[in-house]
Design a protein around this motif. Structure first.
Motif, PDB file in Angstrom:
ATOM      1  N   GLY A 249       0.792  -1.214   0.000  1.00 28.21           N
ATOM      2  CA  GLY A 249       0.000   0.000   0.000  1.00 28.21           C
ATOM      3  C   GLY A 249       0.828   1.270   0.000  1.00 28.21           C
ATOM      4  N   SER A 250       2.063   1.208  -0.496  1.00 33.45           N
ATOM      5  CA  SER A 250       2.966   2.353  -0.447  1.00 33.45           C
ATOM      6  C   SER A 250       2.455   3.506  -1.304  1.00 33.45           C
ATOM      7  CB  SER A 250       4.356   1.943  -0.946  1.00 33.45           C
ATOM      8  OG  SER A 250       4.846   0.867  -0.210  1.00 33.45           O
ATOM      9  N   LEU A 251       2.290   4.659  -0.669  1.00 31.14           N
ATOM     10  CA  LEU A 251       1.855   5.869  -1.369  1.00 31.14           C
ATOM     11  C   LEU A 251       0.688   5.562  -2.311  1.00 31.14           C
ATOM     12  CD1 LEU A 251       5.232   7.684  -2.228  1.00 31.14           C
ATOM     13  CD2 LEU A 251       3.477   8.413  -0.606  1.00 31.14           C
ATOM     14  N   ALA A 252      -0.311   4.893  -1.795  1.00 32.78           N
ATOM     15  CA  ALA A 252      -1.460   4.502  -2.611  1.00 32.78           C
ATOM     16  C   ALA A 252      -2.187   5.728  -3.140  1.00 32.78           C
ATOM     17  CB  ALA A 252      -2.411   3.632  -1.800  1.00 32.78           C
ATOM     18  N   ILE A 253      -2.559   5.694  -4.412  1.00 36.32           N
ATOM     19  CA  ILE A 253      -3.318   6.790  -5.006  1.00 36.32           C
ATOM     20  C   ILE A 253      -4.656   6.939  -4.291  1.00 36.32           C
ATOM     21  CG2 ILE A 253      -4.402   7.637  -7.115  1.00 36.32           C
ATOM     22  CD1 ILE A 253      -1.359   7.755  -7.119  1.00 36.32           C
ATOM     23  N   GLN A 254      -5.227   5.818  -3.877  1.00 41.37           N
ATOM     24  CA  GLN A 254      -6.489   5.859  -3.142  1.00 41.37           C
ATOM     25  C   GLN A 254      -6.354   6.725  -1.888  1.00 41.37           C
ATOM     26  OE1 GLN A 254      -7.795   2.548  -0.511  1.00 41.37           O
ATOM     27  NE2 GLN A 254      -9.458   2.278  -1.985  1.00 41.37           N
ATOM     28  N   THR A 255      -5.259   6.558  -1.162  1.00 44.52           N
ATOM     29  CA  THR A 255      -5.017   7.340   0.053  1.00 44.52           C
ATOM     30  C   THR A 255      -4.848   8.815  -0.279  1.00 44.52           C
ATOM     31  OG1 THR A 255      -3.943   5.451   1.117  1.00 44.52           O
ATOM     32  CG2 THR A 255      -3.502   7.627   2.039  1.00 44.52           C
ATOM     33  N   LEU A 256      -4.086   9.098  -1.340  1.00 48.50           N
ATOM     34  CA  LEU A 256      -3.880  10.494  -1.740  1.00 48.50           C
ATOM     35  C   LEU A 256      -5.202  11.157  -2.118  1.00 48.50           C
ATOM     36  CD1 LEU A 256      -0.627  10.074  -3.888  1.00 48.50           C
ATOM     37  CD2 LEU A 256      -0.809  10.939  -1.544  1.00 48.50           C
ATOM     38  N   ARG A 257      -6.071  10.396  -2.798  1.00 57.51           N
ATOM     39  CA  ARG A 257      -7.387  10.945  -3.166  1.00 57.51           C
ATOM     40  C   ARG A 257      -8.201  11.265  -1.919  1.00 57.51           C
ATOM     41  NH1 ARG A 257      -8.097   6.395  -6.514  1.00 57.51           N
ATOM     42  NH2 ARG A 257      -9.965   5.863  -5.293  1.00 57.51           N
ATOM     43  N   LYS A 258      -8.189  10.343  -0.956  1.00 60.13           N
ATOM     44  CA  LYS A 258      -8.960  10.552   0.273  1.00 60.13           C
ATOM     45  C   LYS A 258      -8.441  11.724   1.087  1.00 60.13           C
ATOM     46  CE  LYS A 258     -10.514   5.750   0.751  1.00 60.13           C
ATOM     47  NZ  LYS A 258     -10.431   4.495   1.557  1.00 60.13           N
ATOM     48  N   GLU A 259      -7.144  12.019   0.927  1.00 60.56           N
ATOM     49  CA  GLU A 259      -6.550  13.172   1.621  1.00 60.56           C
ATOM     50  C   GLU A 259      -6.860  14.488   0.916  1.00 60.56           C
ATOM     51  OE1 GLU A 259      -2.434  12.230   1.742  1.00 60.56           O
ATOM     52  OE2 GLU A 259      -2.599  10.884   3.484  1.00 60.56           O
ATOM     53  N   GLY A 260      -7.570  14.405  -0.208  1.00 57.91           N
ATOM     54  CA  GLY A 260      -7.953  15.609  -0.935  1.00 57.91           C
ATOM     55  C   GLY A 260      -6.959  16.068  -1.977  1.00 57.91           C
ATOM     56  N   LYS A 261      -5.946  15.236  -2.266  1.00 58.26           N
ATOM     57  CA  LYS A 261      -4.950  15.596  -3.277  1.00 58.26           C
ATOM     58  C   LYS A 261      -5.593  15.624  -4.665  1.00 58.26           C
ATOM     59  CE  LYS A 261      -1.171  15.683  -0.639  1.00 58.26           C
ATOM     60  NZ  LYS A 261      -1.781  15.443   0.676  1.00 58.26           N
ATOM     61  N   LYS A 262      -5.083  16.516  -5.502  1.00 58.36           N
ATOM     62  CA  LYS A 262      -5.565  16.654  -6.873  1.00 58.36           C
ATOM     63  C   LYS A 262      -4.502  16.123  -7.835  1.00 58.36           C
ATOM     64  CE  LYS A 262      -9.213  18.756  -5.319  1.00 58.36           C
ATOM     65  NZ  LYS A 262     -10.517  18.038  -5.266  1.00 58.36           N
ATOM     66  N   LEU A 263      -4.852  16.072  -9.106  1.00 58.79           N
ATOM     67  CA  LEU A 263      -3.924  15.576 -10.111  1.00 58.79           C
ATOM     68  C   LEU A 263      -2.621  16.359 -10.104  1.00 58.79           C
ATOM     69  CD1 LEU A 263      -3.095  13.850 -12.509  1.00 58.79           C
ATOM     70  CD2 LEU A 263      -4.463  15.332 -13.988  1.00 58.79           C
ATOM     71  N   GLU A 264      -2.699  17.667  -9.989  1.00 57.04           N
ATOM     72  CA  GLU A 264      -1.490  18.491 -10.003  1.00 57.04           C
ATOM     73  C   GLU A 264      -0.609  18.178  -8.793  1.00 57.04           C
ATOM     74  OE1 GLU A 264       1.233  20.674 -11.736  1.00 57.04           O
ATOM     75  OE2 GLU A 264      -0.719  20.203 -12.630  1.00 57.04           O
ATOM     76  N   ASP A 265      -1.238  17.850  -7.659  1.00 61.50           N
ATOM     77  CA  ASP A 265      -0.463  17.474  -6.467  1.00 61.50           C
ATOM     78  C   ASP A 265       0.322  16.180  -6.732  1.00 61.50           C
ATOM     79  OD1 ASP A 265      -1.495  19.594  -4.885  1.00 61.50           O
ATOM     80  OD2 ASP A 265      -3.325  18.438  -4.551  1.00 61.50           O
TER      81      ASP A 265
END
Length: 287
Positions: A249-265
């Motif tokens: 689960g390293s740096l999962a995109i799912q986690t980044l999405r849930k944290e509110g990260k956007k494509l540019e992030d």
């Protein structure tokens, strides 16, 4: 230079991570530059690790990265009903039969532990070649005899023609697993040829796999595979410099999405981890 079809080929064995996002975005950028369509191939034969939530994560990640798919499944239902590798088993079985006829395959019953005991690096060095185990014996894998494999020539983007030998880590590669299912190298070659892929973008960790697959295509008489252009990109690594892993689960995109990260992030995270030299070579395709 022009390409007609490239592919994104994840395995549904875990949630996709930042390294997958980098590879997907790079594939999209090169496809756009050279007018290629994108095929989504989900490598789903490993049913022990297959999970429907991992499949859905693939679609969610592609949507998040704003990567449209031109060919392939658009949903879990479409994957199961039409695009699963299960539906191409006859192609894989025919390829295995063709290899049997070439007499370049041999049986091996070695376990991972046994291989590790014989070589501390975990490389298999052909110990079963002279044992002549029958190909039909249960619980044996089929391997390719690479002792006589010659230099392999292929096209690397953007450098051009390149020649190399199969390294020890992929020597005597497996084409059929002990459960009698076709192995990754075989399904990947058969699928790329079947769908007409002419550009493959993958991490540098799969460079040995590229050499094995080019060798395999030669044994199958599939010269068209040798016309594919390959791009082997740098890897995004964890903080301790280890390779990212879907299973961890390293740096999962799912986690980044849930944290509110956007494509540019996500692009900024990638920019901070990939070398300037690499982006210069690729002429700033993504950024």
């Amino acid at each position: 230079m022009k390409f007609s079809l490239t592919r994104i080929a994840p395995t549904p064995s875990g949630f996709l991570h930042l390294g997958n996002a980098f590879s997907f975005l790079l594939t999209q950028a090169i496809a756009k530059k050279y007018g290629a369509k994108i095929f989504l191939r989900i490598d789903d034969l490993d049913r022990e690790r297959y999970r429907s939530e991992y499949v859905q994560d693939i679609f969610d990640t592609l949507d998040f990265l704003e990567i449209p798919i031109d060919q392939g499944p658009k949903s879990l239902e479409e994957l199961e009903s039409e695009w699963s590798q299960v539906h191409r088993m006859s192609l894989y079985d025919q390829a295995l039969e063709n290899l049997r006829q070439t007499k370049r395959v041999f049986s091996c019953d070695c376990s991972r532990n046994k291989i590790q005991q014989m070589d501390s690096r975990g490389y298999y060095l052909g110990q079963c070649l002279d044992r002549r185990i029958p190909l039909d014996r249960p619980e044996t894998a089929w391997r390719i005899n690479t002792l006589d494999s010659d230099f392999i020539s292929f096209t690397e983007y953007p450098q051009g023609k390149k020649t190399d030998l199969i390294p020890e880590e992929t020597a005597f590669y497996i084409v059929r697993k002990k459960d009698k299912l076709p192995a990754y190298h075989l399904t990947s070659v058969v699928d790329d040829i079947h769908f007409g892929v002419d550009l493959v973008v993958r991490g540098i960790d799969l460079y040995p796999s590229t050499l094995a697959q080019l060798d395999l295509a030669g044994h199958l008489g599939k010269e068209s595979f040798g016309q594919i252009t390959f791009l082997h990109h740098e890897l995004i690594r964890a903080e301790n410099q280890s390779k990212l892993s879907k299973s961890a689960g390293s740096l999962a995109i799912q986690t980044l999405r849930k944290e509110g990260k956007k494509l540019e992030d996500v692009k900024n995270l990638i920019r901070n981890q990939v070398s300037t030299e690499f982006f210069q070579v690729l002429e700033g395709l993504i950024f």
